[in-house]
Motif scaffolding. Structure first.
Motif, PDB file in Angstrom:
ATOM      1  N   UNK A   1       0.802  -1.234   0.000  1.00  0.00           N
ATOM      2  CA  UNK A   1       0.000   0.000   0.000  1.00  0.00           C
ATOM      3  C   UNK A   1       0.835   1.284   0.000  1.00  0.00           C
ATOM      4  N   UNK A   2       1.905   1.353   0.803  1.00  0.00           N
ATOM      5  CA  UNK A   2       2.706   2.578   0.827  1.00  0.00           C
ATOM      6  C   UNK A   2       3.515   2.728  -0.450  1.00  0.00           C
ATOM      7  N   UNK A   3       3.991   1.601  -1.000  1.00  0.00           N
ATOM      8  CA  UNK A   3       4.749   1.671  -2.254  1.00  0.00           C
ATOM      9  C   UNK A   3       3.863   2.153  -3.398  1.00  0.00           C
ATOM     10  N   UNK A   4       2.655   1.602  -3.513  1.00  0.00           N
ATOM     11  CA  UNK A   4       1.763   1.993  -4.608  1.00  0.00           C
ATOM     12  C   UNK A   4       1.283   3.422  -4.415  1.00  0.00           C
ATOM     13  N   UNK A   5       1.145   3.858  -3.138  1.00  0.00           N
ATOM     14  CA  UNK A   5       0.772   5.250  -2.881  1.00  0.00           C
ATOM     15  C   UNK A   5       1.845   6.190  -3.426  1.00  0.00           C
ATOM     16  N   UNK A   6       3.106   5.865  -3.174  1.00  0.00           N
ATOM     17  CA  UNK A   6       4.198   6.699  -3.669  1.00  0.00           C
ATOM     18  C   UNK A   6       4.208   6.737  -5.199  1.00  0.00           C
TER      19      UNK A   6
ATOM     20  N   UNK B   1      -6.944   2.679  -0.897  1.00  0.00           N
ATOM     21  CA  UNK B   1      -6.143   3.581  -0.065  1.00  0.00           C
ATOM     22  C   UNK B   1      -7.019   4.408   0.865  1.00  0.00           C
ATOM     23  N   UNK B   2      -8.206   4.792   0.411  1.00  0.00           N
ATOM     24  CA  UNK B   2      -9.159   5.485   1.280  1.00  0.00           C
ATOM     25  C   UNK B   2      -9.644   4.554   2.388  1.00  0.00           C
ATOM     26  N   UNK B   3      -9.896   3.295   2.037  1.00  0.00           N
ATOM     27  CA  UNK B   3     -10.451   2.338   3.000  1.00  0.00           C
ATOM     28  C   UNK B   3      -9.483   1.986   4.120  1.00  0.00           C
TER      29      UNK B   3
ATOM     30  N   UNK C   1      -7.198   3.901   5.635  1.00  0.00           N
ATOM     31  CA  UNK C   1      -6.691   5.010   6.447  1.00  0.00           C
ATOM     32  C   UNK C   1      -6.647   4.587   7.914  1.00  0.00           C
ATOM     33  N   UNK C   2      -5.640   5.050   8.637  1.00  0.00           N
ATOM     34  CA  UNK C   2      -5.434   4.641  10.030  1.00  0.00           C
ATOM     35  C   UNK C   2      -6.629   4.984  10.911  1.00  0.00           C
ATOM     36  N   UNK C   3      -7.104   6.223  10.818  1.00  0.00           N
ATOM     37  CA  UNK C   3      -8.215   6.658  11.661  1.00  0.00           C
ATOM     38  C   UNK C   3      -9.545   6.201  11.053  1.00  0.00           C
ATOM     39  N   UNK C   4     -10.384   5.498  11.812  1.00  0.00           N
ATOM     40  CA  UNK C   4     -11.670   5.047  11.280  1.00  0.00           C
ATOM     41  C   UNK C   4     -12.516   6.183  10.710  1.00  0.00           C
ATOM     42  N   UNK C   5     -12.441   7.355  11.330  1.00  0.00           N
ATOM     43  CA  UNK C   5     -13.242   8.500  10.873  1.00  0.00           C
ATOM     44  C   UNK C   5     -12.806   8.991   9.497  1.00  0.00           C
ATOM     45  N   UNK C   6     -11.592   8.648   9.075  1.00  0.00           N
ATOM     46  CA  UNK C   6     -11.094   9.074   7.764  1.00  0.00           C
ATOM     47  C   UNK C   6     -11.488   8.116   6.650  1.00  0.00           C
ATOM     48  N   UNK C   7     -12.032   6.962   7.019  1.00  0.00           N
ATOM     49  CA  UNK C   7     -12.434   5.982   6.005  1.00  0.00           C
ATOM     50  C   UNK C   7     -13.868   6.246   5.543  1.00  0.00           C
ATOM     51  N   UNK C   8     -14.161   5.949   4.291  1.00  0.00           N
ATOM     52  CA  UNK C   8     -15.534   6.132   3.795  1.00  0.00           C
ATOM     53  C   UNK C   8     -16.446   5.021   4.302  1.00  0.00           C
TER      54      UNK C   8
ATOM     55  N   UNK D   1      -6.689  11.289  -4.547  1.00  0.00           N
ATOM     56  CA  UNK D   1      -5.796  10.392  -3.809  1.00  0.00           C
ATOM     57  C   UNK D   1      -5.798  10.803  -2.344  1.00  0.00           C
ATOM     58  N   UNK D   2      -6.025   9.866  -1.420  1.00  0.00           N
ATOM     59  CA  UNK D   2      -6.080  10.195   0.011  1.00  0.00           C
ATOM     60  C   UNK D   2      -4.694  10.404   0.599  1.00  0.00           C
ATOM     61  N   UNK D   3      -4.604  10.750   1.883  1.00  0.00           N
ATOM     62  CA  UNK D   3      -3.288  10.851   2.536  1.00  0.00           C
ATOM     63  C   UNK D   3      -2.588   9.496   2.544  1.00  0.00           C
TER      64      UNK D   3
END
Length: 256
Positions: free
Chosen positions: A164-169, A198-200, A202-209, A227-229
């Motif tokens: 996930x982090x590699x594909x994000x970059x 990548x949206x799904x 996210x570390x914080x549950x509140x940041x996920x759709x 593209x999300x954080x």
């Protein structure tokens, strides 16, 4: 003993709920077994085998599904989870963990390594609610779109160990998505589910759709998706990121 009886009754109640579910995107429960501390659920037989055999056709004879087929399957899975979220309250792992515990031990946490939502381990980032299922789906979707495991200790480059982090970059730097066995058209088709995944995760549950929003994004034109954080793995990473951002803000303020 009282706790054991309560756990057994919870299991029976949940099985009764599952037995009432009849939907094309959700497997039908056939039978169940409960004896002492042992539990078993029996579902419809899958003649084509499990999905992972087609995502990672490592054994001879397994067929690798096309990205088009993977996308079609991902929509079906998303619709099934969305239906469960809408029709079955407390679906999934949400009520398995007391909210007064700040951390759940690895022995108590339920789930598969690589798919478990971080709030199952660090409840100080949010309660274990339906967004844990969103995280699980995101990790699966990432593997389906990328056709590789999210955790690969034997990756050619260290930066590729956590996919996930590699594909994000790759995405954030505007590079082409490198998907094994994918055609040029297939690479573009994989871009949308990867962004959604990548949206799904996210570390914080509140940041996920929500799953309803996930479905909307999967059916939208990829060009309008943002593209999300960068996905983080632990609250410690978030803390470091916030500290760096705070220091950067202070520096800019002094320069002004």
């Amino acid at each position: 003993m009282a706790s054991s009886r309560a756990d057994g009754q919870d299991f029976i109640n949940e099985v009764a709920t599952i037995r009432m579910i009849h939907r094309v995107n959700v497997m039908q429960l056939i039978r169940f077994c409960a004896k002492g501390s042992k539990r078993a659920l029996i579902y419809d037989f899958m003649p084509n085998g499990s999905l992972d055999q087609h995502i990672f056709p490592e054994k001879q004879g397994n067929i690798s599904f096309s990205l088009e087929k993977m996308y079609e399957i991902s929509l079906g899975i998303a619709r099934g989870i969305e239906y469960l979220h809408q029709g079955v309250s407390n679906f999934g792992l949400a009520k398995s963990y007391p909210v007064d515990h700040s951390i759940v031990s690895l022995t108590a946490a339920r789930g598969t390594r690589g798919y478990m939502a971080p709030e199952l381990l660090y409840q100080n980032i949010g309660g274990v609610l339906y967004k844990a299922n969103v995280y699980n789906f995101g990790m699966l979707l990432m593997e389906m779109a990328g056709k590789r495991r999210n955790l690969n200790d034997f990756a050619e480059h260290s930066g590729q160990i956590y996919f996930p982090t590699w594909i994000y970059d790759q995405l954030s730097e505007g590079k082409d998505i490198e998907i094994e066995y994918a055609t040029e058209g297939g690479k573009e088709l994989s871009r949308k589910p990867i962004i959604v995944a990548l949206w799904c995760i996210q570390l914080m549950p509140s940041d996920r759709p929500s799953m309803n929003k996930v479905l909307e994004m999967l059916e939208e034109n990829v060009e309008i998706l943002h593209i999300p954080p960068r996905p983080l793995l632990t609250p410690q990473e978030l803390y470091v990121k916030q500290k760096k951002s705070q220091k950067s803000g202070e520096t800019k303020y002094r320069e002004c």
